[in-house]
Design a protein around this motif. Sequence first.
Motif, short mmCIF file in Angstrom:
data_model
loop_
_atom_site.label_atom_id
_atom_site.label_comp_id
_atom_site.label_asym_id
_atom_site.label_seq_id
_atom_site.Cartn_x
_atom_site.Cartn_y
_atom_site.Cartn_z
N LYS A 143 -30.50 12.26 8.91
CA LYS A 143 -29.32 11.61 8.31
C LYS A 143 -29.40 11.56 6.79
CE LYS A 143 -28.62 8.53 12.29
NZ LYS A 143 -28.63 7.12 12.73
N ASP A 144 -30.57 11.88 6.25
CA ASP A 144 -30.75 11.81 4.80
C ASP A 144 -29.79 12.77 4.10
OD1 ASP A 144 -31.86 12.34 2.10
OD2 ASP A 144 -33.46 11.02 2.80
N PRO A 145 -29.02 12.29 3.12
CA PRO A 145 -28.06 13.17 2.44
C PRO A 145 -28.72 14.31 1.67
CG PRO A 145 -28.24 11.04 1.33
CD PRO A 145 -28.97 10.91 2.63
N ASP A 146 -30.02 14.16 1.34
CA ASP A 146 -30.71 15.19 0.59
C ASP A 146 -31.48 16.16 1.50
OD1 ASP A 146 -29.89 14.19 -1.90
OD2 ASP A 146 -31.51 12.71 -1.91
N LEU A 147 -31.24 16.07 2.79
CA LEU A 147 -31.88 17.01 3.72
C LEU A 147 -31.38 18.42 3.46
CD1 LEU A 147 -33.52 17.55 6.43
CD2 LEU A 147 -31.32 17.27 7.59
N SER A 148 -32.30 19.35 3.32
CA SER A 148 -31.92 20.76 3.19
C SER A 148 -31.80 21.37 4.58
CB SER A 148 -32.99 21.52 2.39
OG SER A 148 -33.08 21.01 1.08
N PRO A 149 -31.00 22.42 4.74
CA PRO A 149 -30.83 23.05 6.06
C PRO A 149 -32.17 23.42 6.69
CG PRO A 149 -29.20 23.90 4.55
CD PRO A 149 -30.13 23.06 3.72
N MET A 150 -32.29 23.20 7.99
CA MET A 150 -33.54 23.43 8.70
C MET A 150 -33.31 24.16 10.01
SD MET A 150 -36.37 22.33 7.24
CE MET A 150 -37.39 22.42 8.72
N TYR A 151 -34.22 25.08 10.31
CA TYR A 151 -34.31 25.65 11.66
C TYR A 151 -35.49 24.97 12.35
CZ TYR A 151 -31.37 29.64 10.21
OH TYR A 151 -30.36 30.44 9.77
N PHE A 152 -35.24 24.42 13.52
CA PHE A 152 -36.32 23.88 14.34
C PHE A 152 -36.49 24.81 15.55
CE2 PHE A 152 -34.83 20.06 12.12
CZ PHE A 152 -36.04 19.60 11.60
N VAL A 153 -37.73 25.23 15.78
CA VAL A 153 -38.00 26.23 16.81
C VAL A 153 -39.03 25.68 17.79
CG1 VAL A 153 -38.71 28.60 17.27
CG2 VAL A 153 -37.60 28.03 15.08
N ILE A 154 -38.71 25.77 19.08
CA ILE A 154 -39.66 25.38 20.13
C ILE A 154 -39.78 26.53 21.11
CG2 ILE A 154 -40.20 23.77 21.99
CD1 ILE A 154 -38.51 21.68 20.61
N ASP A 155 -40.99 27.03 21.28
CA ASP A 155 -41.24 28.10 22.24
C ASP A 155 -41.80 27.52 23.53
OD1 ASP A 155 -41.59 30.92 23.07
OD2 ASP A 155 -43.72 30.41 22.99
N ALA A 156 -41.38 28.09 24.66
CA ALA A 156 -41.88 27.71 25.99
C ALA A 156 -41.63 26.23 26.29
CB ALA A 156 -43.36 28.03 26.13
N LEU A 157 -40.40 25.82 26.15
CA LEU A 157 -40.05 24.43 26.44
C LEU A 157 -40.37 24.05 27.87
CD1 LEU A 157 -38.78 21.77 25.50
CD2 LEU A 157 -36.52 22.72 26.04
N ASP A 158 -40.34 25.03 28.77
CA ASP A 158 -40.68 24.75 30.17
C ASP A 158 -42.13 24.34 30.34
OD1 ASP A 158 -42.08 27.65 31.13
OD2 ASP A 158 -40.66 27.76 29.49
N GLU A 159 -42.98 24.61 29.35
CA GLU A 159 -44.39 24.23 29.42
C GLU A 159 -44.65 22.86 28.81
OE1 GLU A 159 -47.38 27.14 28.67
OE2 GLU A 159 -45.98 28.81 28.96
N CYS A 160 -43.60 22.20 28.37
CA CYS A 160 -43.72 20.81 27.94
C CYS A 160 -43.70 19.95 29.20
CB CYS A 160 -42.56 20.42 27.02
SG CYS A 160 -42.58 18.69 26.51
N GLN A 161 -44.86 19.49 29.60
CA GLN A 161 -45.01 18.82 30.90
C GLN A 161 -44.89 17.30 30.83
OE1 GLN A 161 -48.73 20.31 32.49
NE2 GLN A 161 -47.96 22.41 32.67
N GLN A 162 -45.01 16.75 29.64
CA GLN A 162 -44.91 15.30 29.48
C GLN A 162 -43.63 14.95 28.73
OE1 GLN A 162 -48.54 13.38 28.04
NE2 GLN A 162 -49.72 15.20 28.58
N ASP A 163 -42.74 14.29 29.41
CA ASP A 163 -41.47 13.80 28.83
C ASP A 163 -40.57 14.90 28.28
OD1 ASP A 163 -42.37 11.13 29.32
OD2 ASP A 163 -43.53 11.22 27.46
N PRO A 164 -40.40 16.00 29.00
CA PRO A 164 -39.51 17.06 28.49
C PRO A 164 -38.06 16.62 28.37
CG PRO A 164 -40.09 17.47 30.78
CD PRO A 164 -40.94 16.32 30.34
N ALA A 165 -37.64 15.72 29.26
CA ALA A 165 -36.25 15.25 29.20
C ALA A 165 -35.97 14.51 27.89
CB ALA A 165 -35.95 14.34 30.40
N ASP A 166 -36.96 13.76 27.41
CA ASP A 166 -36.79 13.05 26.14
C ASP A 166 -36.64 14.03 24.98
OD1 ASP A 166 -37.00 10.64 27.44
OD2 ASP A 166 -39.14 10.39 27.04
N LEU A 167 -37.39 15.11 25.04
CA LEU A 167 -37.32 16.11 23.98
C LEU A 167 -35.97 16.82 23.99
CD1 LEU A 167 -38.85 17.47 21.70
CD2 LEU A 167 -39.84 19.05 23.36
#
Length: 327
Positions: A143-167
């Motif tokens: 929400k910071d107005p000074d945030l610069s554009p960002m790409y967030f990348v997650i590989d193999a989301l299916d291998e997130c075994q703890q709390d994947p729904a929250d992510l």
Amino acid sequence: MKKIEQNKDALLDGAYKCILDTEVYAAFTSWSENGSALPSCRLLWVKGHAGTGKTMLIMGIIRELSSRSAKLAPCVSHFFCQGTDTALNSATATLRSLIWLLLVQQPHLISHLRSKHKNAGSSLFQGDTTFIALSNAFESMLKDPDLSPMYFVIDALDECQQDPADLIKLITSSLALSDKVKWLVSSRPTVELKTPDTAGSLVELDAQQLEGPVNAYIDHKLSILKTRERYDDCVLARVAVEVRQRAENTFLWVALAFKALDAEDRTLSYVHGTYAVDIIKEIPPGLSQLYNHMMARIEKGMRRDPQYCEGVLAVATSHSALSASPS
């Protein structure tokens, strides 16, 4: 990324660069939507079954995005989930790393984390509420107005075994918090990223439909064989045909098939190249059938070349005869 490459084959340009010319990629990397004919794409989902090259594709895109030299080019924060490693298979570990890389590139945002830490102390990073605390800080940063554009990348989301729904929920909610955020996520099709909140932002890319990258990988493997004796152009051409017919656009199948050839070459130092074609023909298409085939060969423990077997018997027989004769 370097560790993954050490455990697998090195990243090939041909294994990912074809996607850079697609409309999907153009839409994902376009930030000026006003007057643009490209569809909106703020969440690009690379999906596919095991062995279809999702991780290789993700690594290639990360390198491409990170190599942009423009001063105002969006930054990249990424994480590779690994189900077999408890330190890399949770929503908390994923978010912690994404935040860390975000702060490395935009250190002014650390004030949002410091304000949380000032009240909670070290407990902010411990216990069952860690993900909640980090999520609050992360959302505040977005929400910071000074945030610069960002790409967030997650590989193999299916291998997130703890709390994947929250992510997944955090990914979805972040799209509404800031228009300076885009996500690139890879997973098997079992993960569900389609929600009412992602409608209009989500674009799917089926990794198994990318025939070009797999063919580039096959060509790379054939070029290695070409440097060995006994593999002439005729043999290589026949191997190429058989591999392409059976691979079904699956990187892992190709890797395992060529490993089978390597194993035979090591076992039978003088095996004829024509045996390579027979070896590939014996390998069934489909990973599950391939696994069964490999296990059966291991259990049999048989060598392929009858001349080799005859030679071993001849040597053994001669040795026995010499041992039995008087000195």
